[in-house]
Scaffold this active site. Structure first.
Site, PDB file in Angstrom:
ATOM      1  N   GLY A  25       3.188 -49.296 -18.136  1.00  0.00           N
ATOM      2  CA  GLY A  25       2.020 -49.648 -17.329  1.00  0.00           C
ATOM      3  C   GLY A  25       1.600 -48.523 -16.415  1.00  0.00           C
ATOM      4  N   HIS A  31      -1.673 -41.875 -21.539  1.00  0.00           N
ATOM      5  CA  HIS A  31      -1.556 -43.088 -22.372  1.00  0.00           C
ATOM      6  C   HIS A  31      -2.820 -43.285 -23.201  1.00  0.00           C
ATOM      7  CE1 HIS A  31       1.000 -44.149 -18.749  1.00  0.00           C
ATOM      8  NE2 HIS A  31       1.850 -44.355 -19.715  1.00  0.00           N
ATOM      9  N   GLN A  55      16.111 -48.960 -17.615  1.00  0.00           N
ATOM     10  CA  GLN A  55      16.001 -47.505 -17.646  1.00  0.00           C
ATOM     11  C   GLN A  55      15.801 -46.880 -16.268  1.00  0.00           C
ATOM     12  OE1 GLN A  55      12.292 -47.768 -20.156  1.00  0.00           O
ATOM     13  NE2 GLN A  55      11.763 -45.903 -19.048  1.00  0.00           N
ATOM     14  N   VAL A 170      -1.075 -34.615 -21.176  1.00  0.00           N
ATOM     15  CA  VAL A 170      -2.368 -34.526 -20.482  1.00  0.00           C
ATOM     16  C   VAL A 170      -2.071 -34.206 -19.014  1.00  0.00           C
ATOM     17  CG1 VAL A 170      -4.550 -35.671 -19.966  1.00  0.00           C
ATOM     18  CG2 VAL A 170      -3.351 -36.202 -22.088  1.00  0.00           C
ATOM     19  N   SER A 179       1.412 -38.321 -14.241  1.00  0.00           N
ATOM     20  CA  SER A 179       2.557 -39.210 -14.078  1.00  0.00           C
ATOM     21  C   SER A 179       2.173 -40.225 -13.019  1.00  0.00           C
ATOM     22  CB  SER A 179       3.771 -38.413 -13.596  1.00  0.00           C
ATOM     23  OG  SER A 179       4.728 -39.273 -13.027  1.00  0.00           O
TER      24      SER A 179
HETATM   25  O1  PAF Z   1       7.967 -43.389 -21.681  1.00  0.00           O
HETATM   26  C1  PAF Z   1       7.875 -44.547 -21.225  1.00  0.00           C
HETATM   27  O2  PAF Z   1       6.850 -44.934 -20.667  1.00  0.00           O
HETATM   28  C2  PAF Z   1       9.035 -45.507 -21.376  1.00  0.00           C
HETATM   29  O3  PAF Z   1      10.245 -44.815 -21.354  1.00  0.00           O
HETATM   30  C3  PAF Z   1       8.953 -46.395 -22.634  1.00  0.00           C
HETATM   31  C4  PAF Z   1       8.958 -45.544 -23.895  1.00  0.00           C
HETATM   32  C5  PAF Z   1       7.686 -47.234 -22.574  1.00  0.00           C
HETATM   33  C6  PAF Z   1      10.152 -47.333 -22.703  1.00  0.00           C
HETATM   34  O4  PAF Z   1      10.173 -48.227 -21.626  1.00  0.00           O
END
Ligand code: PAF
Length: 293
Positions: A25, A31, A55, A170, A179
């Site tokens: 998100g 993205h 993560q 980008v 980011s």
């Molecule tokens: O790169 C990311 O945004 C995240 O590590 C991902 C691949 C969506 C996994 O949660």
């Protein structure tokens, strides 16, 4: 655009061919580039939005991660996404998971050394998304080069029937890689942060002029950091993510820097023939900084 909350609903929509763009998100132009490429190459485009607690090695970072569902859904729809998969925590992890995906070697250096458990969390959630949705292709940014190497090798090792498609970084107009963390930079930190991309571009210029010595290439980045100490600057093999002493194979030059309490990573892709992929710079202000978004 359909919004679905369960793996079963998402999988029921899958056709041949389907592309997946996984996200945490707080969508930005990086993205959106993945989504438009996915749109061009597939009949159905699915994007996932899930802030994966596994993560985030730092709980404060997980709490601080911006969550703007309506904003993200609107941007995804504009980018041509057909299905937004937004599972709840219970859908993703119905019981305390006792299974984790561990990718050896690749995950032990650079980000792996500084963020214990991070790659295990990414490998596990990406495996769940690929297994649970079963897309033909999945799109990942080169900005997270070590993650991309890990996912590509993992998919090969586990014979997952999906193509991993790498997409260029980008950047903001001055070169800073996009980011979600950029919005947390103070004016002073933002001014210093651009040294990271400047250093990587400078190193790529040296490579174009013939430099192949890893130590010299890495030092070129440090020289642009105005006395700031990076967590690491590493010339790494793109297949193994291991440090290499000479640019004699496909590689990425990666660096991490903490500036004003915000941790930033960036890299450029370097080839042994001296060419590089630095990504592209926006000409205008990123949507990350649009108040109304
Ligand atoms: O790169 C990311 O945004 C995240 O590590 C991902 C691949 C969506 C996994 O949660």
């Amino acid at each position: 655009m359909r919004i679905v909350r369960t793996f079963a609903d998402c999988r029921s929509l899958v056709i041949r061919s389907t592309g997946l763009v996984p996200t945490l998100g707080f969508v930005h132009e990086g993205h959106l580039d993945l989504m438009s490429r996915c749109r061009r190459e597939n009949d159905l485009v699915i994007s996932s939005l899930f802030v994966n607690p596994l993560q985030f090695n730092d709980p404060a970072d997980f709490d601080a991660y911006p969550r703007k569902f309506d904003r993200d859904a609107g941007l995804m729809e504009e980018a041509g996404v057909d299905v937004l998969f937004a599972p709840s925590l219970e859908e993703m992890y119905p019981t305390e998971p006792v299974t984790a995906v561990v990718v050896k070697g690749i995950t032990e250096f650079m980000e792996g050394a500084h963020r214990p458990g991070h790659f295990e969390g990414v490998a596990t959630v990406v495996t769940k998304l690929l297994a649970g949705i079963q897309p033909d292709r999945a799109y990942f940014g080169k900005k997270d080069a070590q993650q991309l190497t890990m996912v590509t090798r993992m998919v090969g090792d586990l014979s997952m029937p999906v193509e991993i498609v790498p997409c260029s970084t980008v950047r903001e107009a001055d070169g800073l890689a996009l980011s979600s963390r950029n919005v947390r930079l103070s004016d002073e930190a933002r001014r210093l942060a651009v040294g990271l991309s400047r250093g990587l571009f400078h190193a790529a210029d040296l490579v174009a002029l013939g430099e192949r010595d890893g130590a010299v290439i890495e030092q070129a980045v440090v020289d642009q950091l105005a006395g700031m100490s990076p967590e690491y600057v590493t010339l790494a093999d793109r297949f193994s993510a291991e440090t290499i002493a000479r640019l004699d194979r496909p590689a990425f030059l990666a660096a991490a820097l903490e500036v004003g309490g915000v941790r930033l990573i960036d890299n450029v892709w370097l080839e042994p023939d001296g060419s590089s992929d630095l990504g592209r710079c926006l000409e205008e202000t990123s949507i990350l900084h649009w108040e109304e978004r």
